[in-house]
Scaffold this motif. Structure first.
Motif, mmCIF file in Angstrom:
data_model
loop_
_atom_site.group_PDB
_atom_site.id
_atom_site.type_symbol
_atom_site.label_atom_id
_atom_site.label_comp_id
_atom_site.label_asym_id
_atom_site.label_seq_id
_atom_site.Cartn_x
_atom_site.Cartn_y
_atom_site.Cartn_z
ATOM 1 N N ARG A 190 3.372 15.276 4.527
ATOM 2 C CA ARG A 190 4.496 14.781 3.726
ATOM 3 C C ARG A 190 4.725 13.287 3.961
ATOM 4 O O ARG A 190 4.878 12.505 3.015
ATOM 5 N N GLN A 191 4.767 12.916 5.233
ATOM 6 C CA GLN A 191 5.045 11.513 5.541
ATOM 7 C C GLN A 191 3.929 10.605 5.047
ATOM 8 O O GLN A 191 4.188 9.513 4.517
ATOM 9 N N ALA A 192 2.678 11.036 5.199
ATOM 10 C CA ALA A 192 1.552 10.215 4.751
ATOM 11 C C ALA A 192 1.603 9.988 3.236
ATOM 12 O O ALA A 192 1.380 8.881 2.752
ATOM 13 N N MET A 193 1.954 11.031 2.496
ATOM 14 C CA MET A 193 2.033 10.899 1.038
ATOM 15 C C MET A 193 3.196 9.993 0.626
ATOM 16 O O MET A 193 3.086 9.216 -0.324
ATOM 17 N N ARG A 194 4.312 10.098 1.342
ATOM 18 C CA ARG A 194 5.443 9.216 1.029
ATOM 19 C C ARG A 194 5.088 7.761 1.322
ATOM 20 O O ARG A 194 5.464 6.858 0.566
ATOM 21 N N ILE A 195 4.376 7.542 2.412
ATOM 22 C CA ILE A 195 3.974 6.171 2.771
ATOM 23 C C ILE A 195 3.043 5.600 1.703
ATOM 24 O O ILE A 195 3.218 4.458 1.247
ATOM 25 N N MET A 196 2.073 6.384 1.252
ATOM 26 C CA MET A 196 1.139 5.910 0.243
ATOM 27 C C MET A 196 1.841 5.647 -1.089
ATOM 28 O O MET A 196 1.490 4.710 -1.820
ATOM 29 N N ALA A 197 2.836 6.461 -1.407
ATOM 30 C CA ALA A 197 3.550 6.295 -2.677
ATOM 31 C C ALA A 197 4.326 4.982 -2.718
ATOM 32 O O ALA A 197 4.597 4.446 -3.800
ATOM 33 N N ARG A 198 4.667 4.442 -1.544
ATOM 34 C CA ARG A 198 5.447 3.205 -1.487
ATOM 35 C C ARG A 198 4.559 1.968 -1.520
ATOM 36 O O ARG A 198 5.060 0.841 -1.566
ATOM 37 N N ALA A 210 0.668 10.117 10.652
ATOM 38 C CA ALA A 210 0.910 9.943 9.219
ATOM 39 C C ALA A 210 0.608 8.510 8.784
ATOM 40 O O ALA A 210 -0.017 8.279 7.737
ATOM 41 N N GLU A 211 1.044 7.547 9.591
ATOM 42 C CA GLU A 211 0.761 6.138 9.290
ATOM 43 C C GLU A 211 -0.742 5.884 9.273
ATOM 44 O O GLU A 211 -1.263 5.200 8.384
ATOM 45 N N ALA A 212 -1.455 6.442 10.266
ATOM 46 C CA ALA A 212 -2.896 6.247 10.349
ATOM 47 C C ALA A 212 -3.607 6.864 9.146
ATOM 48 O O ALA A 212 -4.525 6.264 8.575
ATOM 49 N N LEU A 213 -3.195 8.058 8.764
ATOM 50 C CA LEU A 213 -3.798 8.717 7.602
ATOM 51 C C LEU A 213 -3.540 7.919 6.326
ATOM 52 O O LEU A 213 -4.445 7.754 5.494
ATOM 53 N N ALA A 214 -2.323 7.439 6.167
ATOM 54 C CA ALA A 214 -1.984 6.656 4.977
ATOM 55 C C ALA A 214 -2.776 5.354 4.942
ATOM 56 O O ALA A 214 -3.342 4.979 3.906
ATOM 57 N N ASP A 215 -2.834 4.660 6.071
ATOM 58 C CA ASP A 215 -3.587 3.404 6.141
ATOM 59 C C ASP A 215 -5.050 3.633 5.816
ATOM 60 O O ASP A 215 -5.672 2.884 5.054
ATOM 61 N N TYR A 216 -5.619 4.669 6.415
ATOM 62 C CA TYR A 216 -7.036 4.985 6.200
ATOM 63 C C TYR A 216 -7.293 5.309 4.728
ATOM 64 O O TYR A 216 -8.267 4.844 4.131
ATOM 65 N N SER A 217 -6.417 6.078 4.126
ATOM 66 C CA SER A 217 -6.594 6.484 2.729
ATOM 67 C C SER A 217 -6.498 5.286 1.790
ATOM 68 O O SER A 217 -7.295 5.144 0.865
ATOM 69 N N VAL A 218 -5.515 4.421 2.040
ATOM 70 C CA VAL A 218 -5.325 3.258 1.174
ATOM 71 C C VAL A 218 -6.522 2.322 1.261
ATOM 72 O O VAL A 218 -7.017 1.815 0.248
ATOM 73 N N HIS A 221 -9.768 2.943 2.682
ATOM 74 C CA HIS A 221 -11.121 3.475 2.510
ATOM 75 C C HIS A 221 -11.280 4.420 1.319
ATOM 76 O O HIS A 221 -12.390 4.556 0.790
ATOM 77 N N LEU A 222 -10.200 5.084 0.916
ATOM 78 C CA LEU A 222 -10.352 6.092 -0.129
ATOM 79 C C LEU A 222 -9.825 5.632 -1.484
ATOM 80 O O LEU A 222 -10.405 5.943 -2.515
ATOM 81 N N LEU A 223 -8.716 4.897 -1.477
ATOM 82 C CA LEU A 223 -8.124 4.480 -2.743
ATOM 83 C C LEU A 223 -8.604 3.115 -3.200
ATOM 84 O O LEU A 223 -8.310 2.704 -4.317
ATOM 85 N N ALA A 224 -9.348 2.421 -2.334
ATOM 86 C CA ALA A 224 -10.014 1.158 -2.691
ATOM 87 C C ALA A 224 -9.064 0.138 -3.317
ATOM 88 O O ALA A 224 -9.423 -0.579 -4.243
ATOM 89 N N GLY A 225 -7.831 0.099 -2.806
ATOM 90 C CA GLY A 225 -6.887 -0.909 -3.265
ATOM 91 C C GLY A 225 -6.300 -0.664 -4.642
ATOM 92 O O GLY A 225 -5.577 -1.506 -5.166
ATOM 93 N N SER A 226 -6.592 0.496 -5.236
ATOM 94 C CA SER A 226 -6.113 0.741 -6.601
ATOM 95 C C SER A 226 -4.800 1.501 -6.642
ATOM 96 O O SER A 226 -4.293 1.813 -7.703
ATOM 97 N N GLY A 227 -4.238 1.841 -5.486
ATOM 98 C CA GLY A 227 -2.987 2.578 -5.446
ATOM 99 C C GLY A 227 -3.222 4.067 -5.502
ATOM 100 O O GLY A 227 -4.317 4.531 -5.820
ATOM 101 N N PRO A 228 -2.197 4.855 -5.197
ATOM 102 C CA PRO A 228 -2.349 6.311 -5.188
ATOM 103 C C PRO A 228 -2.718 6.837 -6.567
ATOM 104 O O PRO A 228 -2.231 6.327 -7.577
ATOM 105 N N PRO A 229 -3.614 7.827 -6.661
ATOM 106 C CA PRO A 229 -3.942 8.420 -7.958
ATOM 107 C C PRO A 229 -2.692 9.027 -8.591
ATOM 108 O O PRO A 229 -1.716 9.321 -7.918
#
Length: 250
Positions: free
Chosen positions: A241-249, A200-208, A210-218
């Motif tokens: 669930r955990q990855a989404m909670r991590i990104m939301a924070r 979950a941590e790896a997915l959240a880190d990767y998304s933030v 490479h995918l969200l480009a520093g702009s925060g969760p959509p």
């Protein structure tokens, strides 16, 4: 019932129940003369409440406060509250599944277009990037269509850039395939498997990064994902669930 029966009833491990005892979240019944602890209906309801509160994004400390308050309440009041929560979930699930069925039907027919239902950019991405033949990848594809259909125009513009970047970078695609492989490896694991948190941590880190480009969760309603997690194994759903909670924070 014994601790193993309680854990099986709520589909968790006995290790999870003991952890909640150690953290002071779940009351631990006293030992009987035979040396065993006997759990009852109120214990089962308390454990179910903890799991639900965690799913909703509460920390264990916050869940502990709710469970502590429950101890002074009548059991019937708690059951009425749980029933109301289930009714809300049922209504939301019905609405979202009807919506998803419409979107997927259009996607399969190739009839989705620029009508704010789903973007042609997403469909082009799904055709360009070859997803691995796995249950996790198939679920991810359906979820992408759903989330795209629920996105605002600003979110969709950001998503277009993400799709272009993914399609143009083989390394990103390879990393994504590795995530699918790791998710598939959890098909028979329990939600408290030690591999869940790191993935979950790896997915959240990767998304933030490479995918969200520093702009925060959509600005998506993360609760919209919950009705579709039953398509995944318990441990896989817990990763999401955990990855989404991590990104939301972040």
């Amino acid at each position: 019932m014994r601790i193993g029966e309680l854990a099986a009833l709520l589909r968790v491990s006995t290790r999870t129940v003991r952890y909640y005892h150690q953290q002071g979240i779940l009351p631990e019944p006293p030992r009987l003369a035979n040396g065993y602890r006997e759990y009852g209906m109120r214990d089962a309801i308390a454990l179910a409440r903890v799991r639900r509160l965690v799913e909703l994004g509460l920390s264990l400390e916050e869940a502990r406060d709710v469970i502590a308050d429950d101890r002074s309440r009548e059991l019937s009041d708690i059951l009425v509250e749980i029933d109301a929560d289930l009714a809300r979930q049922e209504h939301e699930i019905q609405l979202r599944r009807r919506r998803l069925a419409e979107v997927l039907k259009q996607a399969e027919a190739g009839s989705l277009g620029p009508d704010d239902t789903s973007s042609p950019d997403l469909l082009a991405f799904l055709r360009t990037v070859e997803l691995p033949a796995s249950k996790a990848a198939a679920w991810d594809r359906d979820l992408l269509v759903l989330m795209d259909s629920m996105a605002t125009s600003g979110d969709r513009k950001q998503a277009f850039a993400m799709f272009d970047a993914l399609a143009a970078d083989p390394a990103m695609a390879a990393r994504g395939h590795d995530f699918y492989r790791r998710l598939d490896a959890l098909a028979d694991a329990s939600p408290d498997d030690p591999q869940v948190g790191p993935l979950a941590e790896a997915l959240a880190d990767y998304s933030v990064v490479h995918l969200l480009a520093g702009s925060g969760p959509p600005d998506w309603d993360s609760a919209a994902v919950e009705p579709f997690l039953d398509g995944l194994a318990p441990a896989q759903a817990e990763v999401v669930r955990q990855a989404m909670r991590i990104m939301a924070r972040r």
